[in-house]
Structure formats: C-alpha cells, structure tokens
Scaffold this motif. Structure first.
Motif, mmCIF file in Angstrom:
data_model
loop_
_atom_site.group_PDB
_atom_site.id
_atom_site.type_symbol
_atom_site.label_atom_id
_atom_site.label_comp_id
_atom_site.label_asym_id
_atom_site.label_seq_id
_atom_site.Cartn_x
_atom_site.Cartn_y
_atom_site.Cartn_z
ATOM 1 N N LYS A 4 -20.366 62.196 12.641
ATOM 2 C CA LYS A 4 -19.404 63.295 12.557
ATOM 3 C C LYS A 4 -18.537 63.293 13.799
ATOM 4 O O LYS A 4 -19.018 63.332 14.922
ATOM 5 N N ILE A 5 -17.243 63.236 13.558
ATOM 6 C CA ILE A 5 -16.287 63.273 14.654
ATOM 7 C C ILE A 5 -16.021 64.745 14.987
ATOM 8 O O ILE A 5 -15.689 65.530 14.116
ATOM 9 N N ASN A 6 -16.197 65.094 16.236
ATOM 10 C CA ASN A 6 -15.942 66.475 16.665
ATOM 11 C C ASN A 6 -14.451 66.696 16.772
ATOM 12 O O ASN A 6 -13.805 66.096 17.618
ATOM 13 N N ARG A 50 -26.733 64.218 17.851
ATOM 14 C CA ARG A 50 -25.530 64.782 18.481
ATOM 15 C C ARG A 50 -24.301 64.666 17.571
ATOM 16 O O ARG A 50 -23.459 65.552 17.537
ATOM 17 N N TYR A 51 -24.224 63.548 16.831
ATOM 18 C CA TYR A 51 -23.066 63.325 15.969
ATOM 19 C C TYR A 51 -23.403 63.446 14.478
ATOM 20 O O TYR A 51 -22.706 62.905 13.634
ATOM 21 N N ARG A 52 -24.479 64.178 14.191
ATOM 22 C CA ARG A 52 -24.863 64.553 12.825
ATOM 23 C C ARG A 52 -24.870 63.368 11.866
ATOM 24 O O ARG A 52 -24.264 63.392 10.807
ATOM 25 N N ALA A 53 -25.555 62.315 12.237
ATOM 26 C CA ALA A 53 -25.573 61.075 11.467
ATOM 27 C C ALA A 53 -26.087 61.267 10.042
ATOM 28 O O ALA A 53 -27.011 62.036 9.796
ATOM 29 N N VAL A 54 -25.443 60.553 9.141
ATOM 30 C CA VAL A 54 -25.888 60.427 7.756
ATOM 31 C C VAL A 54 -26.051 58.934 7.512
ATOM 32 O O VAL A 54 -25.103 58.161 7.702
ATOM 33 N N ILE A 55 -27.256 58.518 7.130
ATOM 34 C CA ILE A 55 -27.522 57.097 6.906
ATOM 35 C C ILE A 55 -27.569 56.833 5.413
ATOM 36 O O ILE A 55 -28.283 57.509 4.678
ATOM 37 N N ASP A 56 -26.803 55.846 4.977
ATOM 38 C CA ASP A 56 -26.774 55.443 3.577
ATOM 39 C C ASP A 56 -27.384 54.050 3.488
ATOM 40 O O ASP A 56 -26.691 53.041 3.608
ATOM 41 N N TYR A 57 -28.703 53.989 3.296
ATOM 42 C CA TYR A 57 -29.396 52.708 3.234
ATOM 43 C C TYR A 57 -28.964 51.899 2.013
ATOM 44 O O TYR A 57 -28.930 50.676 2.061
ATOM 45 N N GLY A 58 -28.626 52.579 0.927
ATOM 46 C CA GLY A 58 -28.187 51.890 -0.284
ATOM 47 C C GLY A 58 -26.890 51.137 -0.098
ATOM 48 O O GLY A 58 -26.662 50.093 -0.711
#
Length: 157
Positions: free
Chosen positions: A154-156, A139-147
């Motif tokens: 994403k804030i609408n 829903r909020y287009r998550a991007v995960i940065d494991y590094g």
C-alpha cells in the motif's frame, strides 16, 4: 469452505488493489519454495526473499558497501534458518525501491546470511542480498497473491 474465484474476479481483485493505492510486485518462486524479487536499496539493485515468518527485514552484513549503508551496533540478536544468537548491526533511514515504488526511512537489520545462501546454493539457486520481513510487510499493508506470484504494498498517499 473457501470461495472459488473466477478469472474475471481475480482480475477484479488486482484492479481493486491497484485502484486503492496498492503497488504490484512480481515474485519468482525458487526451487526451495521461497519467493524472490528484485529491488533497490539506496539505488543499488539486489535480490530479496519475501519471508512472512521473518520479524524484521535484513540485509547480509557483507553487503554494507554494496548498498551504501550507514551501520551502527545493535543490541538485537538474530535467529532463524538454523542459526541462533548471531550478532547484528542496524542501518536506519534507507531508500527501498521496487520499479516506480519508493519507500523512504526503511530500517534493516544487518547480519551474516551465509547460512541462508548456503541452503540456496544446495538447491542450485543464486545468493540473495536480504530478506524482506513482517516489519515492512505490515507497515505497507502487504497483500500476497501466491496464485499469481506477486504481492502488493500500500502506497501511503
């Protein structure tokens, strides 16, 4: 072949995401390999695991009062982490917030998370209050940065 990014390029990625309306949320890696973060539900602080394999976000059914949840029966049966066919309830239209980010109208499935907390205890980790799953992440287009041990929502605007 995956490209190799320089430190400057990774910094640029963070700037790019934040400049395009994504909000950065730090994660803590647990001994179990899970990633945990602190958030609030209905202005009450709690600990949550980020789980891309969980189809829906959920809260332990024993946390209803803690988070001031208005629960109702649900037809959904829960399964996962060694437990199957568990009864659930649902709590609709809650405020989910992390630092300055507030997400309204957030629904959570409520069920017994004791099996999850028992597994965490065996690894000497503290209990969690819930799991944030793919429904909220999508829903909020998550991007995960494991590094960098963080994720972005994403804030609408």
């Amino acid at each position: 072949m995956f490209p190799i990014f320089t430190k400057k390029q990774l910094t640029t990625l963070r700037i790019f995401l934040e400049d395009t309306g994504f909000y950065r949320i730090p994660l803590t890696k647990l001994a179990t390999g899970h990633y945990k973060f602190t958030a609030k539900i209905n202005n009450c602080k709690g600990s949550f695991i980020l789980d891309t394999g969980a189809s829906t976000s959920c809260i332990g059914i024993d946390r209803i009062e803690q988070f001031s949840l208005l629960n109702e029966d649900s037809e959904i049966k829960a399964a996962g982490a060694g437990a199957i066919n568990m009864e659930t309830q649902i709590a609709r239209n809650n405020m989910f917030s992390v630092k300055k980010l507030s997400l309204t109208e957030t629904d959570f499935i409520l069920f017994d998370l004791s099996h999850v907390n028992e597994a965490l205890a065996q690894a000497s980790e503290k209990a969690i209050d819930g799991i944030i799953g793919a429904d909220l992440l999508k829903r909020y287009r998550a991007v995960i940065d494991y590094g960098r041990n963080c994720f972005y929502l994403k804030i609408n605007r």
